[in-house]
Design a protein around this motif. Structure first.
Motif, PDB file in Angstrom:
ATOM      1  N   ILE A  39       0.679  -1.715   0.016  1.00 55.94           N
ATOM      2  CA  ILE A  39       0.193   0.433  -0.322  1.00 55.94           C
ATOM      3  C   ILE A  39       0.788   0.984  -0.066  1.00 55.94           C
ATOM      4  CG2 ILE A  39      -1.798   1.080   1.276  1.00 55.94           C
ATOM      5  CD1 ILE A  39      -2.630  -0.864   2.238  1.00 55.94           C
ATOM      6  N   ILE A  40       2.256   1.550   0.862  1.00 53.50           N
ATOM      7  CA  ILE A  40       2.830   2.033   0.886  1.00 53.50           C
ATOM      8  C   ILE A  40       3.575   2.505  -0.293  1.00 53.50           C
ATOM      9  CG2 ILE A  40       5.122   3.451   2.367  1.00 53.50           C
ATOM     10  CD1 ILE A  40       3.904   2.180   4.955  1.00 53.50           C
ATOM     11  N   GLY A  41       3.797   1.882  -1.138  1.00 51.31           N
ATOM     12  CA  GLY A  41       4.601   1.287  -2.357  1.00 51.31           C
ATOM     13  C   GLY A  41       3.658   1.992  -2.989  1.00 51.31           C
ATOM     14  N   ALA A  42       2.382   1.401  -3.152  1.00 47.59           N
ATOM     15  CA  ALA A  42       1.938   2.415  -4.054  1.00 47.59           C
ATOM     16  C   ALA A  42       1.346   3.628  -4.079  1.00 47.59           C
ATOM     17  CB  ALA A  42       0.639   1.619  -4.280  1.00 47.59           C
ATOM     18  N   LEU A  43       0.991   4.261  -3.312  1.00 49.98           N
ATOM     19  CA  LEU A  43       1.146   5.483  -2.489  1.00 49.98           C
ATOM     20  C   LEU A  43       2.336   6.271  -3.778  1.00 49.98           C
ATOM     21  CD1 LEU A  43      -1.071   5.636   0.378  1.00 49.98           C
ATOM     22  CD2 LEU A  43      -1.579   5.699  -1.869  1.00 49.98           C
ATOM     23  N   VAL A  44       3.375   5.961  -2.708  1.00 48.51           N
ATOM     24  CA  VAL A  44       4.392   6.633  -2.947  1.00 48.51           C
ATOM     25  C   VAL A  44       5.032   6.949  -4.264  1.00 48.51           C
ATOM     26  CG1 VAL A  44       7.205   6.519  -3.109  1.00 48.51           C
ATOM     27  CG2 VAL A  44       5.956   6.396  -0.639  1.00 48.51           C
ATOM     28  N   LEU A  45       5.778   5.406  -4.857  1.00 49.54           N
ATOM     29  CA  LEU A  45       5.435   5.581  -6.872  1.00 49.54           C
ATOM     30  C   LEU A  45       4.261   5.966  -7.332  1.00 49.54           C
ATOM     31  CD1 LEU A  45       6.832   2.003  -6.975  1.00 49.54           C
ATOM     32  CD2 LEU A  45       8.005   4.220  -6.531  1.00 49.54           C
ATOM     33  N   ILE A  46       3.008   6.465  -7.103  1.00 43.39           N
ATOM     34  CA  ILE A  46       1.730   7.213  -7.987  1.00 43.39           C
ATOM     35  C   ILE A  46       2.035   8.498  -7.800  1.00 43.39           C
ATOM     36  CG2 ILE A  46      -0.428   6.602  -8.929  1.00 43.39           C
ATOM     37  CD1 ILE A  46       1.729   4.638  -9.975  1.00 43.39           C
ATOM     38  N   LEU A  47       1.690   9.034  -6.532  1.00 41.47           N
ATOM     39  CA  LEU A  47       1.330  10.168  -6.078  1.00 41.47           C
ATOM     40  C   LEU A  47       2.979  10.816  -5.823  1.00 41.47           C
ATOM     41  CD1 LEU A  47      -0.495   9.405  -2.911  1.00 41.47           C
ATOM     42  CD2 LEU A  47      -1.569   9.916  -4.939  1.00 41.47           C
ATOM     43  N   TYR A  54       2.688  14.634  -7.535  1.00 39.71           N
ATOM     44  CA  TYR A  54       3.321  16.014  -7.118  1.00 39.71           C
ATOM     45  C   TYR A  54       4.448  17.399  -7.088  1.00 39.71           C
ATOM     46  CZ  TYR A  54      -1.025  14.670  -4.707  1.00 39.71           C
ATOM     47  OH  TYR A  54      -2.581  14.700  -4.824  1.00 39.71           O
ATOM     48  N   LEU A  55       5.446  16.295  -7.359  1.00 39.80           N
ATOM     49  CA  LEU A  55       6.155  16.981  -7.571  1.00 39.80           C
ATOM     50  C   LEU A  55       6.488  16.647  -9.013  1.00 39.80           C
ATOM     51  CD1 LEU A  55       9.076  15.493  -5.109  1.00 39.80           C
ATOM     52  CD2 LEU A  55       7.856  16.958  -5.188  1.00 39.80           C
ATOM     53  N   ARG A  56       6.117  17.777  -9.797  1.00 44.89           N
ATOM     54  CA  ARG A  56       5.958  17.798 -11.426  1.00 44.89           C
ATOM     55  C   ARG A  56       7.511  17.810 -11.948  1.00 44.89           C
ATOM     56  NH1 ARG A  56       2.818  16.045 -14.556  1.00 44.89           N
ATOM     57  NH2 ARG A  56       0.841  15.942 -13.330  1.00 44.89           N
ATOM     58  N   ALA A  57       8.760  18.677 -11.378  1.00 45.85           N
ATOM     59  CA  ALA A  57       9.842  17.974 -12.409  1.00 45.85           C
ATOM     60  C   ALA A  57      10.671  16.721 -12.073  1.00 45.85           C
ATOM     61  CB  ALA A  57      10.061  18.794 -11.145  1.00 45.85           C
ATOM     62  N   PHE A  58       9.694  16.001 -11.050  1.00 45.09           N
ATOM     63  CA  PHE A  58       9.993  14.757 -11.127  1.00 45.09           C
ATOM     64  C   PHE A  58       9.553  13.590 -12.314  1.00 45.09           C
ATOM     65  CE2 PHE A  58      10.340  11.458  -6.585  1.00 45.09           C
ATOM     66  CZ  PHE A  58      11.656  11.543  -6.937  1.00 45.09           C
ATOM     67  N   SER A  59       8.554  13.953 -12.505  1.00 45.50           N
ATOM     68  CA  SER A  59       7.143  12.939 -13.643  1.00 45.50           C
ATOM     69  C   SER A  59       8.272  13.113 -14.528  1.00 45.50           C
ATOM     70  CB  SER A  59       6.614  13.507 -13.625  1.00 45.50           C
ATOM     71  OG  SER A  59       6.484  14.343 -14.660  1.00 45.50           O
ATOM     72  N   GLU A  60       9.142  13.458 -14.936  1.00 46.75           N
ATOM     73  CA  GLU A  60      10.331  12.641 -16.440  1.00 46.75           C
ATOM     74  C   GLU A  60      11.517  12.206 -15.698  1.00 46.75           C
ATOM     75  OE1 GLU A  60      12.287  15.771 -19.364  1.00 46.75           O
ATOM     76  OE2 GLU A  60      11.227  16.614 -17.569  1.00 46.75           O
ATOM     77  N   TYR A  61      11.055  11.920 -14.706  1.00 46.84           N
ATOM     78  CA  TYR A  61      12.235  10.778 -14.583  1.00 46.84           C
ATOM     79  C   TYR A  61      11.253   9.713 -13.395  1.00 46.84           C
ATOM     80  CZ  TYR A  61      15.708  14.716 -14.569  1.00 46.84           C
ATOM     81  OH  TYR A  61      16.065  15.965 -15.312  1.00 46.84           O
ATOM     82  N   ARG A  62      10.326   9.198 -13.989  1.00 44.36           N
ATOM     83  CA  ARG A  62       9.437   8.346 -13.123  1.00 44.36           C
ATOM     84  C   ARG A  62      10.064   7.630 -13.450  1.00 44.36           C
ATOM     85  NH1 ARG A  62       3.332   7.158 -13.016  1.00 44.36           N
ATOM     86  NH2 ARG A  62       3.866   6.317 -14.739  1.00 44.36           N
TER      87      ARG A  62
END
Lengths: 420, 262, 302
Positions: free
Chosen positions: A347-355, A359-367
């Motif tokens: 559950i924590i893994g899913a929330l962390v990896l998807i949210l 929320y960190l837009r700059a991050f999403s490219e590096y997802r």
């Protein structure tokens, strides 16, 4: 910090500068015949790898130290689990969490609610895959196929026969299970790594069929105008409807958690874990290998099928592009990060990896870069995931003073598969 | 005496290699028998053939469980062999390392219990009763095997000798009429071996389970066994009481270079 | 029956098959030694192609002639792929030698995703045109409508590489050490083989071969992007399994069989399902003959 280490890190940094030079520094544009030199990247790679090499070395040393410690001190229970077990912490935390979960859709925008709903979909997907990978130790790389089966079941049954969400929901789950058995049956004789690659193959075949069989699946253009779930014929505004979806998804997630937890702590769940640990011993103890694997495969697929229906209803549009191998990889990294075999972890893994990327837009490219790195790093340094699974202990009837401490948790180490 | 296991003409070929060569063997009810022979004689292959891990090239394996019908079992899957009452241990200990000791034994109860998916999810009174019975029975077995102080330890954290005993406990949980032990004393010190000796006798006398063991420790074999079978190059070269075997020239020849320290 | 079309497909299949074989060798060698499906191998091939593209563009702009560009770009690509292969092994697999089998496999998948996105982010997601490095051969003119010079060169290069590799493994010291390690790692260690070095060498050689494949196919097809490694990787793996994983002649045979299957299936049945044929072949082979065509089935030791 030893001078030797610094020297070594310099060497590593130099190596990575050299290694990444063409791809990181040079950017060619063959059409206009321009070459761009991005020297700045060189410095980034150098400094980055220099520092990371220290982190790496530290973690390596710690891992080596832990291995020695573990054999001496098996009773060591990690902090997270002590907190989870302590009712003084656990009960208030659960209440706060419950209030937050309930208040969430009234505090945040429809956009945020949608993101959370998506994250919850991944919670269910992660829990489903966790049965197959985490408990039974079968690496399924085509899990997304069952998700697609659920989504297309709803889209097509609705398109052709006008069936509604609530009718198709169990149908989707059932279809998922059916496909699980259908695909599972031929592949379950295979060894671990072959199983992985065959399931990957099956997943891709299903996607390619959806993409190319226009008459059946409407091809790459997909199916649009899939109705959202109904609520006794009430018409929702868009905002209210995303709230409704959110609560539906919460209910679905709770239902999944409940069932998966019960399965895990049952006769069947024990057989799954035993199978993961040692297949031959498992059979020699009278467990039917094929049947046990098949139930794991089918019960894992059921959740993907069910939540696939939900996905189609939420997005109102589906096409094969939503069901690529990358999706399977994302779900797998959720399970790996969270901890194979651990419900809370997943559950924590899913929330962390998807949210986080949302929320960190700059991050999403590096997802995806991050997901890949997480899989490697977790396997190397913490194969049991952030929250390791809780092994149940049992109470004995009528054994008086001999009764052992009840419900004590034992640190569960990394799952082992056959070492042959 | 009535035989509970009859093996006739058992042959196993791996490609061109004949690992078992027309082997005949019988185990009687209540007997402790031993299978000995030099390394590579085919003893473990024999176990694998009669427990369904390998399918023998030819021959018959017939069991007559007490109170049940005679049945030919070669070709059955390992789990079906265990269900019919023949359980085993492994030469290179195969426990479930990250399950607890109790859970390891509970796995042995799997084939004697029935609750399914629905039972697991709804956990009705029937399932709960069954679970409790599994726990109690498993604990009881652990107590008998002197392992009760380890119940909630992970199997892989157990001392070596205890791991061997846990394997036997796990086999006992399947309610067998015959247990096959593959080198149960390997790696044990004399004290542990002595305890094992007593334990095996107790299993036979108190539980009424027959045993067939592969063992290299001749002292243990000679003191425990009612009957000994000797194998060499896939063939049975001798059988008899410990006294007969000790004085059998064929056996001594097969063991030439290897000591019989009895 | 249209024989010319048939031969076109036959040779087309041979060309594809050669490339699959080159990549498959890397899978087979690594699997032979550490029993790991190196998921990141397809990405090494992709990085080889990218490095060659970048090098070729830079060198062309420096004003070098075509042949020099071809040779230098290939050399750079081979060196870089080998270096990536070496590094990947050190980071993602070496720490997991003693781990349960699922761990390195997941680590490999992670590495594959990481490298894909590394190239995607550092370069581009678009398809880039790859310069046609392979020269047109004049004497090929009369049969050019059936087989192009590039195809001939691909087939010949593959053949030469295979022969060299076979000689290397048969006769050199490191080749013998590799075979010993594949047979029994702890035994090899006991008799003084430096197992770590053997494993590194295996990755280096396998990656270099993938780079050769990368340069050849890229200049033949003329387009590359960050995703080419994934599909090529799975197909090459199929080829390796088809022939019998762990066996070098098997990888070549498997490559050819897969190349022909794809070529004829797309030529005579339907081109929509090109990849489906490969995946279906993979699934069928693994289910019905997991030991492959040349592999021996082994009985699991208990």
């Amino acid at each position: 910090m030893k001078i030797q280490d610094i020297k070594e890190s310099f060497f590593i940094a130099a190596w990575f500068i050299l290694l990444t030079f063409p791809i990181m520094v040079i950017q060619v544009n063959p059409i206009e015949n321009i070459i761009e030199w991005r020297w700045w990247n060189l410095i980034l790679v150098g400094a980055g790898s220099f520092m990371l090499s220290f982190v790496w070395r530290y973690l390596m040393n710690r891992k080596a130290g832990q291995k020695r410690k573990e054999s001496e001190d098996a009773e060591d229970i990690p902090l997270t689990q002590r907190l989870l077990r302590n009712p003084r912490f656990f009960v208030p935390a659960l209440i706060v969490l419950g209030v937050f979960v309930f208040a969430f859709p009234f505090l945040f925008s429809a956009y945020q609610i949608n993101i959370m709903t998506t994250a919850l979909i991944y919670v269910v997907l992660g829990l489903g895959l966790n049965i197959v990978v985490g408990l039974a130790g079968l690496l399924d790389l085509g899990y997304v196929a069952f998700y697609a089966v659920g989504a297309y079941s709803y889209a097509l049954l609705n398109h052709h026969f006008g069936l509604g969400f609530w009718t198709v929901l169990p149908v989707g789950a059932f279809m998922g299970a059916m496909f699980g058995v259908l695909l599972g049956f031929p592949v379950l004789r295979l060894r671990g790594d072959y199983l992985a690659i065959v399931t990957l193959g099956f997943g891709e075949i299903i996607r390619l069929i959806l993409e190319n069989w226009n008459a059946f699946s409407f091809g790459p253009s997909g199916i649009a105008n899939i109705p959202r779930p109904g609520f006794f014929g009430v018409d929702f505004s868009l905002e209210a409807s995303s709230r409704y979806l959110y609560f539906l998804m919460i209910a679905m997630a709770l239902f999944t958690i409940f069932v998966v937890n019960r399965l895990q702590n049952s006769r069947i769940g024990r057989a799954w874990i035993a199978l993961r640990e040692d297949e031959i011993a498992c059979q020699a103890m009278g467990i039917d290998k094929t049947k046990t694997k098949l139930t794991a495969f089918a019960l894992g697929a059921t959740w993907a099928g069910m939540v696939g229906v939900m996905f189609a209803a939420k997005t109102t549009f589906i096409n094969p592009a939503s069901f690529t191998f990358l999706e399977s990889a994302i779900i797998l990294s959720i399970v790996v990060l969270g901890g194979m075999g651990s419900i809370v972890g997943v559950i924590i893994g899913a929330l962390v990896l998807i949210l986080l990327p949302e929320y960190l837009r700059a991050f999403s490219e590096y997802r995806m870069l991050l997901f890949g790195a997480i899989m490697v790093i977790m396997m190397v340094f913490r194969p049991q995931g952030i929250i390791s699974g809780v092994r149940r202990t049992y109470q004995f009837k009528g054994k008086g003073d001999k009764a052992v401490k009840t419900r004590e948790t034992v640190k569960q180490p990394a799952p082992t598969t056959d070492h042959s | 005496m009535e035989p509970i296991l009859e093996v006739k003409d058992l042959t196993m070929d791996f490609g061109g290699l004949r690992a078992l060569d027309h082997l005949d063997l019988e185990i009687d009810r209540g007997e402790i028998a031993a299978l000995i022979g030099p390394n590579g004689a085919g003893k473990t292959t024999f176990f694998n053939c009669i427990t369904g891990i390998y399918i023998p090239t030819r021959g018959d394996v017939v069991i007559s469980p007490p109170g049940k019908k005679r049945e030919r079992i070669n070709g059955l899957k390992p789990n079906h062999v265990t269900e019919r009452g023949m359980a085993r241990t492994f030469q290179n200990i195969r426990l479930f390392p990250s399950m607890t000791v109790l859970e390891n034994v509970m796995i042995g109860r799997h084939c004697r219990t029935r609750s399914g998916i629905a039972g697991a999810v709804f956990r009705g009174p029937g399932t709960r009763e069954e679970e409790q019975a599994v726990v109690d029975k498993s604990y009881e077995i652990l107590e008998k095997m002197g392992l009760s102080r380890f119940v909630n330890e992970l199997a892989r954290n157990l001392p070596y000798g205890a791991q061997r005993r846990l394997e036997i406990a796990r086999a006992m949980a399947t309610e067998p009429f015959l247990i096959l032990l593959d080198e149960p004393a390997a790696g044990m010190n004399p004290q542990e071996t002595y305890e094992l000796d007593q334990l095996i006798l107790r299993i036979r006398d108190e539980e009424g389970i027959s045993l067939l063991l592969i063992e290299h420790d001749m002292q243990l074999v000679m003191s425990l066994s009612d009957r000994i079978f000797v194998m060499d190059y896939g063939k049975k070269i001798a059988q008899g009481t410990p006294e007969e075997i000790k004085n059998n020239p064929v056996v001594i020849k097969a063991y030439l270079g290897e000591e019989i320290d009895a | 029956m249209d024989w010319e079309y048939f031969f076109e497909l036959l040779l087309g299949g041979l060309t594809r098959g050669s490339i699959y074989a080159l990549i498959a060798l890397g899978y087979t060698m690594v699997y032979g030694i550490i029993e790991l499906i190196n998921f990141a191998h397809g990405e090494i091939y992709m990085i080889g192609a990218f490095t060659a593209l970048i090098a070729a563009n830079v060198l062309t702009m420096l004003g070098m002639n075509e042949l020099a560009v071809l040779v230098l770009a290939s050399v750079v690509a081979i060196l870089y792929s080998a270096a990536y292969g070496f590094t990947v092994e050190k980071i993602a697999y070496k720490p997991l030698r003693q781990a349960p089998r699922l761990s390195p496999l997941i680590s490999a998948i992670g590495m594959s995703i990481f490298l894909q996105n590394y190239v995607l982010l550092a370069q581009t997601s678009d398809f880039l045109p790859f310069p046609s490095l392979i020269p047109e051969l004049e004497f090929m003119e009369p049969i050019a409508h059936i087989i192009s010079s590039a195809e001939v060169i691909i087939i010949l290069t593959t053949a030469v590489v295979m022969i060299l590799l076979t000689l290397l493994i048969k006769y050199t010291r490191i080749g013998k050490a590799m075979r010993a390690t594949a047979q029994d790692r702890s035994m090899a260690m006991l008799v003084g083989v430096n197992v770590n070095r053997v494993i590194s060498t295996t990755f280096v050689i396998g990656s270099a071969l993938a780079a050769v494949g990368g340069v050849l196919i890229a200049s033949h097809i003329g387009m590359i992007n960050f995703y080419i490694g994934f599909i090529a990787g799975i197909k090459a793996f199929t080829a390796a399994v088809l022939g019998g994983i762990g066996s070098i002649p098997g990888a070549v045979l498997g490559g050819m069989v897969l190349g022909w299957t794809e070529s004829f299936a797309t030529g005579y049945v339907s081109s929509d399902y090109e990849d489906v044929f490969a995946f279906a072949l993979l699934v069928i082979i693994l289910i019905f003959r997991p030991a492959g065509i040349l592999g021996r089935s082994t009985t699991q030791k208990v």
